[in-house]
Design a protein around this motif. Structure first.
Motif, PDB file in Angstrom:
ATOM      1  N   UNK A  59       0.833  -1.203   0.000  1.00  0.00           N
ATOM      2  CA  UNK A  59       0.000   0.000   0.000  1.00  0.00           C
ATOM      3  C   UNK A  59       0.876   1.264   0.000  1.00  0.00           C
ATOM      4  N   UNK A  60       2.003   1.147  -0.690  1.00  0.00           N
ATOM      5  CA  UNK A  60       2.951   2.256  -0.774  1.00  0.00           C
ATOM      6  C   UNK A  60       2.311   3.506  -1.386  1.00  0.00           C
ATOM      7  N   UNK A  61       1.319   3.293  -2.249  1.00  0.00           N
ATOM      8  CA  UNK A  61       0.658   4.430  -2.891  1.00  0.00           C
ATOM      9  C   UNK A  61      -0.175   5.247  -1.913  1.00  0.00           C
ATOM     10  N   UNK A  87       2.604  -1.840  -4.624  1.00  0.00           N
ATOM     11  CA  UNK A  87       1.204  -1.428  -4.739  1.00  0.00           C
ATOM     12  C   UNK A  87       0.497  -2.454  -5.614  1.00  0.00           C
ATOM     13  N   UNK A  88      -0.764  -2.699  -5.316  1.00  0.00           N
ATOM     14  CA  UNK A  88      -1.502  -3.746  -6.042  1.00  0.00           C
ATOM     15  C   UNK A  88      -1.864  -3.341  -7.465  1.00  0.00           C
ATOM     16  N   UNK A  89      -1.764  -2.044  -7.790  1.00  0.00           N
ATOM     17  CA  UNK A  89      -2.161  -1.605  -9.136  1.00  0.00           C
ATOM     18  C   UNK A  89      -1.011  -1.625 -10.130  1.00  0.00           C
ATOM     19  N   UNK A 263      -8.986   4.881   2.548  1.00  0.00           N
ATOM     20  CA  UNK A 263      -9.121   4.829   1.087  1.00  0.00           C
ATOM     21  C   UNK A 263      -8.106   5.702   0.362  1.00  0.00           C
ATOM     22  N   UNK A 264      -7.357   6.513   1.106  1.00  0.00           N
ATOM     23  CA  UNK A 264      -6.366   7.374   0.482  1.00  0.00           C
ATOM     24  C   UNK A 264      -6.888   8.727   0.045  1.00  0.00           C
ATOM     25  N   UNK A 268      -1.406  10.988   0.541  1.00  0.00           N
ATOM     26  CA  UNK A 268      -0.420   9.995   0.965  1.00  0.00           C
ATOM     27  C   UNK A 268       0.023  10.320   2.392  1.00  0.00           C
ATOM     28  N   UNK A 269      -0.439   9.497   3.311  1.00  0.00           N
ATOM     29  CA  UNK A 269      -0.281   9.762   4.742  1.00  0.00           C
ATOM     30  C   UNK A 269       0.366   8.560   5.427  1.00  0.00           C
TER      31      UNK A 269
END
Length: 334
Positions: A59-61, A87-89, A263-264, A268-269
């Protein structure tokens, strides 16, 4: 906040992980890039011994990239640990994980045997999605609800790699109280296992200090309030989280805040930094030392204070009497 989240299947999973360790060449631990410390299972570090460990900051994004780089340096300073962001995308980039596994098991890879890797991770960290990407097929059930995977399974990824999948596991006792809130805020536990208001207040307090401009922009605030309560009240008015009589619905706005964090939508936190964790560890150590000293003092005080002056005098007389009797017995044997 009390977190009640250690189902029976998780206890079983930890036991199975320990039993299967002697069959694997390398460990993979999937971490949430937003909370690398809080999503890291301390049991893995205890039991892995000399086995190499790939820590995937998933979930680096969603995470702050500068802080993630700090975490990679921190984690790679540990013995036998190497890291990669994911990231999964971006499936093509995820496939780099396979070459990393072969690289760090070069001796085993050169033989006719497969590289056996065990993959672990807390609930809802994206482990199952990653497995499906690496396998090029649907192997693991995925979902936003934590604890989807229930049992251990072996998966042939091809390229001479066999993967041991394990259920998402949290551990019985989480030492750092802030980690409990971070796990809840990131979505690692079921909604029924946490109190939205508590977690929402914790998240708001951190976010308005660490990411003030992002919070102002997201909730369309001209000025950012100084406290989490004032912020939540202002955000509630912007989002219509108002009850009858004009009262602020704090539960609702906390739900909104946590949903947008997970959910972002807040940007980017990251919820923790290496410096923060070092400070918290020092505080925990000092607190543990204070408690140990207080416990020892209580025991000593109880031991000394359990005798009233009258009882103490009687005890002293009994001691003197036993000593005199012992002296007479010794003289009689001469």
């Amino acid at each position: 906040m009390a977190l009640q989240w250690f189902p029976g299947h998780m206890h079983k999973a930890l036991k199975e992980i320990k039993e299967s360790l002697n069959q694997v060449d390398i460990l993979i631990e999937v971490l949430d890039a937003r909370i690398p410390y809080s999503s890291e299972n301390p049991e893995i570090a205890k039991i892995r011994g000399d086995k190499p460990c790939l820590k995937i900051l998933n979930k680096f994004d969603l995470a702050d990239p500068d802080i993630t780089r700090q975490w990679q340096e921190e984690l790679e300073s540990q013995r036998g640990v190497f890291t990669i962001t994911n990231t999964s995308d971006k499936p093509a980039e995820s496939k780099q994980i396979l070459s990393l596994l072969r690289e760090h098991c070069a001796d085993k890879n050169a033989s006719v045997k497969s590289v056996n890797a065990m993959i672990t991770g807390i609930p809802n960290v994206g482990k199952s999605t990653l497995i499906n990407i690496l396998a090029d097929r649907i192997i693991a059930k995925t979902g936003n609800e934590p604890a989807v995977t229930k049992g251990q399974q072996r998966i042939n990824l091809g390229s001479g790699i066999v993967l041991y999948d394990t259920p998402g596991v949290l551990w019985p006792k989480i030492e750092n109280p802030n980690s409990i809130y971070r796990l809840a805020a990131s979505g690692a536990v079921k909604n029924t296992a946490m109190e939205f208001d508590d977690v929402g207040f914790f998240a708001a307090d951190y976010l308005i200090k660490a990411y003030p401009e992002a919070m102002k922009a997201r909730f369309k605030l001209d000025d950012l309030p100084d406290t989490e309560l004032e912020f939540l009240e202002a955000a509630a008015k912007r989002r219509g989280a108002i009850m009858s009589g004009g009262r602020v619905n704090l539960h609702k706005i906390c739900e909104v805040l946590l949903s947008e964090l997970q959910s972002g939508k807040l940007g980017r936190v990251s919820l923790e930094t290496p410096a923060m964790i070092a400070s918290e560890k020092a505080e925990m150590a000092a607190e543990a030392e204070r408690k140990a000293a207080a416990k020892a003092k209580r025991k000593q005080r109880f031991k000394e204070g359990s005798l009233t002056p009258d009882k103490a005098a009687r005890k002293e007389k009994r001691t003197e009497k036993r000593q005199a009797q012992s002296k007479r017995m010794k003289q009689g044997r001469r």
